[in-house]
Write a protein that holds these residues in place. Structure first.
Motif, PDB file in Angstrom:
ATOM      1  N   ARG A  20      -4.809  -3.506  -5.059  1.00 60.44           N
ATOM      2  CA  ARG A  20      -3.498  -3.494  -5.710  1.00 60.44           C
ATOM      3  C   ARG A  20      -3.219  -4.860  -6.306  1.00 60.44           C
ATOM      4  O   ARG A  20      -3.331  -5.881  -5.609  1.00 60.44           O
ATOM      5  CB  ARG A  20      -2.369  -3.122  -4.745  1.00 60.44           C
ATOM      6  CG  ARG A  20      -1.034  -2.856  -5.458  1.00 60.44           C
ATOM      7  CD  ARG A  20       0.088  -2.532  -4.469  1.00 60.44           C
ATOM      8  NE  ARG A  20       1.261  -1.984  -5.109  1.00 60.44           N
ATOM      9  CZ  ARG A  20       2.195  -2.719  -5.744  1.00 60.44           C
ATOM     10  NH1 ARG A  20       2.064  -4.046  -5.811  1.00 60.44           N
ATOM     11  NH2 ARG A  20       3.251  -2.138  -6.298  1.00 60.44           N
ATOM     12  N   VAL A  23      -5.563   3.307  -0.660  1.00 65.42           N
ATOM     13  CA  VAL A  23      -5.493   2.221  -1.639  1.00 65.42           C
ATOM     14  C   VAL A  23      -6.530   1.146  -1.296  1.00 65.42           C
ATOM     15  O   VAL A  23      -6.528   0.587  -0.206  1.00 65.42           O
ATOM     16  CB  VAL A  23      -4.085   1.585  -1.689  1.00 65.42           C
ATOM     17  CG1 VAL A  23      -4.107   0.318  -2.548  1.00 65.42           C
ATOM     18  CG2 VAL A  23      -3.080   2.576  -2.244  1.00 65.42           C
ATOM     19  N   ASN A  52       2.213  -3.027 -12.255  1.00 65.75           N
ATOM     20  CA  ASN A  52       1.193  -3.130 -11.222  1.00 65.75           C
ATOM     21  C   ASN A  52       0.110  -2.083 -11.415  1.00 65.75           C
ATOM     22  O   ASN A  52       0.272  -1.137 -12.184  1.00 65.75           O
ATOM     23  CB  ASN A  52       1.828  -2.990  -9.831  1.00 65.75           C
ATOM     24  CG  ASN A  52       2.498  -1.651  -9.625  1.00 65.75           C
ATOM     25  OD1 ASN A  52       1.850  -0.628  -9.448  1.00 65.75           O
ATOM     26  ND2 ASN A  52       3.843  -1.652  -9.649  1.00 65.75           N
ATOM     27  N   VAL A  85      -3.120   0.091  -9.075  1.00 68.41           N
ATOM     28  CA  VAL A  85      -3.752   0.390  -7.795  1.00 68.41           C
ATOM     29  C   VAL A  85      -5.031   1.177  -8.048  1.00 68.41           C
ATOM     30  O   VAL A  85      -5.120   1.937  -9.014  1.00 68.41           O
ATOM     31  CB  VAL A  85      -2.834   1.205  -6.851  1.00 68.41           C
ATOM     32  CG1 VAL A  85      -1.622   0.405  -6.449  1.00 68.41           C
ATOM     33  CG2 VAL A  85      -2.438   2.522  -7.489  1.00 68.41           C
ATOM     34  N   ARG A 125       0.858  -1.183   0.000  1.00 64.70           N
ATOM     35  CA  ARG A 125       0.000   0.000   0.000  1.00 64.70           C
ATOM     36  C   ARG A 125       0.896   1.236   0.000  1.00 64.70           C
ATOM     37  O   ARG A 125       1.320   1.717   1.038  1.00 64.70           O
ATOM     38  CB  ARG A 125      -0.922  -0.007   1.230  1.00 64.70           C
ATOM     39  CG  ARG A 125      -1.921  -1.163   1.258  1.00 64.70           C
ATOM     40  CD  ARG A 125      -2.928  -1.023   0.128  1.00 64.70           C
ATOM     41  NE  ARG A 125      -3.939  -2.067   0.134  1.00 64.70           N
ATOM     42  CZ  ARG A 125      -3.879  -3.180  -0.582  1.00 64.70           C
ATOM     43  NH1 ARG A 125      -2.801  -3.426  -1.325  1.00 64.70           N
ATOM     44  NH2 ARG A 125      -4.868  -4.043  -0.551  1.00 64.70           N
TER      45      ARG A 125
END
Length: 247
Positions: free
Chosen positions: A108, A105, A118, A120, A100
């Motif tokens: 994720r 967040v 990635n 989020v 995080r």
């Protein structure tokens, strides 16, 4: 943000946080197709969001990334995810991640093959009625430039390699847009390329999409290494960004 638009530098500085609580599993069937049609994907997401209204967010606990069956079962390459008042398509080979880096967040995921890639989803309270109340897309990005990180190095350097004096990183705004959905909700989207002096990954592509709904700012950020971006990761990232919708 003026510094960002002038290609000044920023470097991501991750922050560890507490792990997210496991979410309840919900299964959604995706029809196989050679390519996910954007309109069909959005319709599928809307259906999933309706079915899961009032329920806890659903996670794809199984699937191609888990490789439970030893073969590809979802040929579309994406798995629908319905969160609280938002929905999106997740790349099928990406896995949940407990990191995080930013406040608020909610979700994720990261690439099963390279954690540099990635995404989020961030949800924070706001007194704004629309994302347009933050100002122009450039003004908005200026207020949320922390999503791209800050330069940690402090010292004197020469102006070389495309970097400004005393800078070891740079960020370039490649694309920006403002669009409304069928209900009149405005979304700001950005594509940014960040680079560092060490040449890690040849740079990192940052895709950001933001909107406001019911007193919350919903923001999705996707990152991919430059090398993987040009080897096909761009398709997964762009499709996931386009699919992000908020009720």
């Amino acid at each position: 943000m003026a510094a960002l638009l002038n290609k000044s530098a920023l470097v991501a500085k991750p922050m560890a946080g507490r792990a997210a609580k496991p979410a309840r599993v919900s299964t959604v069937v995706v029809r196989a197709s050679a390519e996910v049609d954007r309109r069909a994907a959005l319709g599928m997401i809307a259906g999933a969001a309706t079915l899961l209204s009032g329920a806890a967010p659903s996670l794809a606990a199984f699937g191609d990334s888990a490789n439970v069956f030893g073969r590809v079962t979802n040929k579309s390459g994406f798995v629908p995810y319905a969160g609280e008042n938002y929905a999106l398509l997740l790349p099928a080979k990406w896995n949940p991640s407990p990191e995080r880096e930013f406040p608020g967040v909610e979700l994720r995921y990261q690439d099963n093959g390279d954690a540099v890639n990635n995404l989020v989803v961030i949800v924070n309270k706001t007194d704004k009625k629309s994302v347009e109340d933050f100002g122009t897309p450039e003004k908005f990005l200026e207020q949320y430039s922390f999503l791209l990180g800050k330069q940690s190095y402090s010292g004197e350097t020469q102006s070389e390699g495309g970097f400004a004096p005393n800078r070891v990183s740079a960020a370039s705004l490649l694309d920006v847009s403002s669009e409304k959905d069928k209900k009149g909700k405005t979304y700001y989207t950005f594509q940014i390329l960040t680079r560092t002096a060490d040449g890690d990954e040849g740079g990192r592509h940052q895709l950001i999409k933001a909107t406001v709904s019911n007193g919350n700012l919903y923001l999705m950020k996707i990152q991919a290494g430059d090398k993987r971006w040009f080897k096909g990761a761009d398709k997964d990232c762009k499709q996931a960004l386009e699919s992000f919708t908020v009720a």
